[in-house]
Design an enzyme around this catalytic site. Structure first.
Site, PDB file in Angstrom:
ATOM      1  N   ASP A  67       0.855  -1.099  -0.120  1.00 52.86           N
ATOM      2  CA  ASP A  67       0.135  -0.098  -0.112  1.00 52.86           C
ATOM      3  C   ASP A  67       0.883   1.329  -0.101  1.00 52.86           C
ATOM      4  O   ASP A  67       1.904   1.044   0.273  1.00 52.86           O
ATOM      5  CB  ASP A  67      -1.040  -0.044   1.120  1.00 52.86           C
ATOM      6  CG  ASP A  67      -0.273  -0.367   2.503  1.00 52.86           C
ATOM      7  OD1 ASP A  67       1.020  -0.447   2.614  1.00 52.86           O
ATOM      8  OD2 ASP A  67      -0.982  -0.649   3.607  1.00 52.86           O
ATOM      9  N   ASN A 136      -7.690  -2.858  13.771  1.00 51.83           N
ATOM     10  CA  ASN A 136      -9.105  -3.090  13.519  1.00 51.83           C
ATOM     11  C   ASN A 136      -9.140  -4.355  12.522  1.00 51.83           C
ATOM     12  O   ASN A 136     -10.177  -4.769  11.844  1.00 51.83           O
ATOM     13  CB  ASN A 136      -9.836  -1.964  12.762  1.00 51.83           C
ATOM     14  CG  ASN A 136      -9.295  -1.533  11.750  1.00 51.83           C
ATOM     15  OD1 ASN A 136      -8.087  -1.958  11.181  1.00 51.83           O
ATOM     16  ND2 ASN A 136      -9.664  -0.126  11.188  1.00 51.83           N
ATOM     17  N   HIS A 138      -7.369  -4.771   9.988  1.00 53.84           N
ATOM     18  CA  HIS A 138      -6.749  -4.392   8.798  1.00 53.84           C
ATOM     19  C   HIS A 138      -5.800  -5.101   8.053  1.00 53.84           C
ATOM     20  O   HIS A 138      -4.658  -5.311   8.928  1.00 53.84           O
ATOM     21  CB  HIS A 138      -6.977  -3.082   8.242  1.00 53.84           C
ATOM     22  CG  HIS A 138      -5.778  -2.257   8.483  1.00 53.84           C
ATOM     23  ND1 HIS A 138      -6.371  -0.588   9.082  1.00 53.84           N
ATOM     24  CD2 HIS A 138      -4.724  -2.302   8.780  1.00 53.84           C
ATOM     25  CE1 HIS A 138      -5.184  -0.347   9.432  1.00 53.84           C
ATOM     26  NE2 HIS A 138      -4.113  -0.975   9.360  1.00 53.84           N
ATOM     27  N   GLU A 143      -9.778  -2.182   5.013  1.00 54.30           N
ATOM     28  CA  GLU A 143     -10.578  -1.607   6.316  1.00 54.30           C
ATOM     29  C   GLU A 143     -11.684  -2.664   6.414  1.00 54.30           C
ATOM     30  O   GLU A 143     -12.078  -3.076   5.484  1.00 54.30           O
ATOM     31  CB  GLU A 143     -10.712  -0.332   6.154  1.00 54.30           C
ATOM     32  CG  GLU A 143      -9.512   0.927   6.258  1.00 54.30           C
ATOM     33  CD  GLU A 143      -9.038   0.981   7.443  1.00 54.30           C
ATOM     34  OE1 GLU A 143      -8.834   0.157   8.199  1.00 54.30           O
ATOM     35  OE2 GLU A 143      -8.714   2.476   7.589  1.00 54.30           O
TER      36      GLU A 143
END
Ligand code: GLP
Length: 243
Positions: A67, A136, A138, A143
């Protein structure tokens, strides 16, 4: 999933580097999927040490990173290009022409995502994908969502991700609000996956990833469906798991 427990963050780096080193030694022209964040830094340090000892040769290795923040230039010290260059690439004999990271400066999301998907396809897929784990759940910047996003896409970062990453920026307002990320399908198509997880703050999500339901609300839970996953985690991260 094969879970390797490490005493602490340094040992985690050594054990994860074992897996990556084995991949490079067994297939010198392999394609490594690489990750940023604080979790893989001890792994990269260990790989550099083994290169310096003469035990690892990166000259045939190609890389594709997961990313990049949208809007950051390569020379921005918070860009993932800058991270990779300074934490690994500049220290080893990798050919920079064989390293690939989404281009955060390309404003046209559709164009950049299509380009990056083609890069991954042309390179012939990923032999070993290294991953960190967000609080979370990810992976990359995939996400939590209603569905698993498949290929490279542009994401709006969740407030919790901006909060977690603001420690690297002057303030939360300076954290980019969007990023380009490899999709879940691409990650799942990697022949092997190696996830590194460190710290007590990751213990609750580590437990969900290993034992919870497979759901896009916890993107990393999809790894339960992958045939070859190794997780190297320290005792703190595994403290809520019965291992
Ligand atoms: C970041 C990155 C992820 C990384 C995760 C965890 O937002 N995009 O690829 O795995 O968050 O980061 P850290 O290892 O610093 O906890």
């Amino acid at each position: 999933m094969n879970v390797i427990k490490a005493k602490d963050y340094e040992e985690l780096g050594r054990k994860a580097a074992n897996v990556i080193a084995a991949q490079i030694i067994m297939k010198p022209n392999c394609v490594l999927g690489l990750a940023t964040g604080s979790s893989p830094i001890s792994t990269y340090k260990e790989l550099i040490a083994r290169y310096e000892l003469g035990d690892l040769d990166f000259s045939g290795v190609s890389t594709v990173n997961l990313d990049e923040y949208k809007g950051l230039t390569k020379d921005n010290d918070q860009s993932y290009y800058y991270f990779m260059y300074n934490n690994l690439f500049k220290h080893v004999n990798i050919d920079l022409a064989r390293t690939n990271i989404p281009d955060g400066t390309e404003p046209d999301s559709e164009k950049e995502c299509a380009r990056y998907n083609k890069v991954i396809a042309d390179i012939g897929g990923i032999d070993l994908q290294l991953l960190g784990l967000g609080h979370n759940g990810h992976i990359g910047f995939n996400e939590p969502d209603e569905a698993f996003a498949t290929l490279t896409h542009c994401v709006d970062l969740q407030p919790s991700t901006i909060e977690a990453n603001k420690r690297f920026f002057a303030s939360a307002d300076d954290v980019p609000k969007q990023a380009y990320t490899m999709g879940i399908q691409t990650i799942m198509q990697a022949k092997k996956v190696l996830m590194v997880v460190s710290g007590a703050d990751k213990a609750p999500i580590m437990k969900e990833v290993l034992y919870g339901p497979v759901t896009p609300k916890v993107p990393a839970s999809i790894l339960q469906m992958h045939p070859d996953v190794t997780i190297v985690a320290d005792e703190a991260a595994l403290s809520l798991c019965d291992l």
